[in-house]
Write a protein that holds these residues in place. Sequence first.
Motif, PDB file in Angstrom:
ATOM      1  N   ILE A   1      -8.068   4.390 -10.398  1.00 22.79           N
ATOM      2  CA  ILE A   1      -9.347   3.703 -10.231  1.00 22.79           C
ATOM      3  C   ILE A   1      -9.122   2.369  -9.534  1.00 22.79           C
ATOM      4  O   ILE A   1      -8.324   1.540  -9.982  1.00 22.79           O
TER       5      ILE A   1
ATOM      6  N   TYR B   1     -11.077   7.000  -7.296  1.00 28.33           N
ATOM      7  CA  TYR B   1     -12.448   6.544  -7.582  1.00 28.33           C
ATOM      8  C   TYR B   1     -12.445   5.029  -7.435  1.00 28.33           C
ATOM      9  O   TYR B   1     -11.578   4.350  -7.996  1.00 28.33           O
TER      10      TYR B   1
ATOM     11  N   ARG C   1     -10.373   0.050 -17.421  1.00 28.07           N
ATOM     12  CA  ARG C   1      -9.371   0.816 -16.662  1.00 28.07           C
ATOM     13  C   ARG C   1      -8.020   0.779 -17.362  1.00 28.07           C
ATOM     14  O   ARG C   1      -7.345   1.804 -17.503  1.00 28.07           O
TER      15      ARG C   1
ATOM     16  N   ALA D   1     -14.005   7.208 -15.210  1.00 23.96           N
ATOM     17  CA  ALA D   1     -14.986   6.613 -14.309  1.00 23.96           C
ATOM     18  C   ALA D   1     -16.424   6.685 -14.825  1.00 23.96           C
ATOM     19  O   ALA D   1     -17.172   5.713 -14.690  1.00 23.96           O
TER      20      ALA D   1
ATOM     21  N   ARG E   1     -18.620   3.330 -15.213  1.00 22.48           N
ATOM     22  CA  ARG E   1     -19.844   3.157 -14.435  1.00 22.48           C
ATOM     23  C   ARG E   1     -21.032   2.808 -15.332  1.00 22.48           C
ATOM     24  O   ARG E   1     -21.775   1.857 -15.040  1.00 22.48           O
TER      25      ARG E   1
END
Length: 315
Positions: free
Chosen positions: A3, A85, A151, A157, A161
């Motif tokens: 990420i 991502y 993370r 993800a 988000r």
Amino acid sequence: MRIGLVVDSACDLPSEYLQAHDIHLLPVTVRIGEAVLTDHRNPEATLHFLQTHLAERGFEAETTPFTVQQVRDLFVSQLAIDYDYVFCMTITKTRSPIYDNANQASFAILNDYKPVRMAAGNNTPFALRVIDSQNLFAAQGILPVEAVRLRDAGEGAPKIRARLENLALHTQGYLIPRDLNYIRARTRVRGDRSVSLLSATLGTMLDIKPVLHCNRGETGPVAKIKGFETAAQKLFEHCGKRVRGGLMTPTMCLSYGGELEEMRALPGYERLRDTCREHNVELFEAVMSLTSMVNIGKGGVAAGFAAEGGSKFED
């Protein structure tokens, strides 16, 4: 899943933090007359700017963010290879085209990344999410700090988000400019009539400083206080009160338009620092970015945190 995190130049986090956590930057170009400077969140360069005659003309600055093509090129050539991502967190779209440029670029990125990733030996999908922080400057730091925590904790993800988009709704940003005439001149250059000649003149004569609040992309005054130091003290006291009341993340961000020792010498700062320590809230301090500086002016102070309850400010 790898990420990646991206912010723009206006995000007032310490450059050491950005580097330590591999947070990538969308730089903003600042033009003042014939001088052209690229804001890479370098505090030494920003402080040098303050020591030159250009600082006096900062209100004339034209700021140019990465274009759609530049954003696309950065992601396809580098980030789509290094990560699976990426979260791109921008200054509020009500004050800058950065969000719209990045969002528009995202469509081209998702169409163009496959050959590049395949050439790098990676056949897995790539995803990108552009998030409007709905805030600016110091308050922009709340989202990337939380993204780093999530993370590092191994969260996926989708959870990151959802968390970032929710936090953006409750991030509270505060700004206190030191020079109202500078702010008025700057807003006129930007075509913003929010600070009139009369209010700027009277405010300067009476030494009245506005406390500006930003949330969900809307910015406006929540207090008018006599004297910059008193206004800063009231802001620090307000931030300390919100820390004691409980924040949504253990993060408090401050930035200052000058040497940080000047900010640390302001009344109320030490008490806020101690309050953050007592409540296990991490206090981030940064010299304002060049992008922030040309909008607020020399010697301004900004703060940001995430908390429910709106903009009520006790002055």
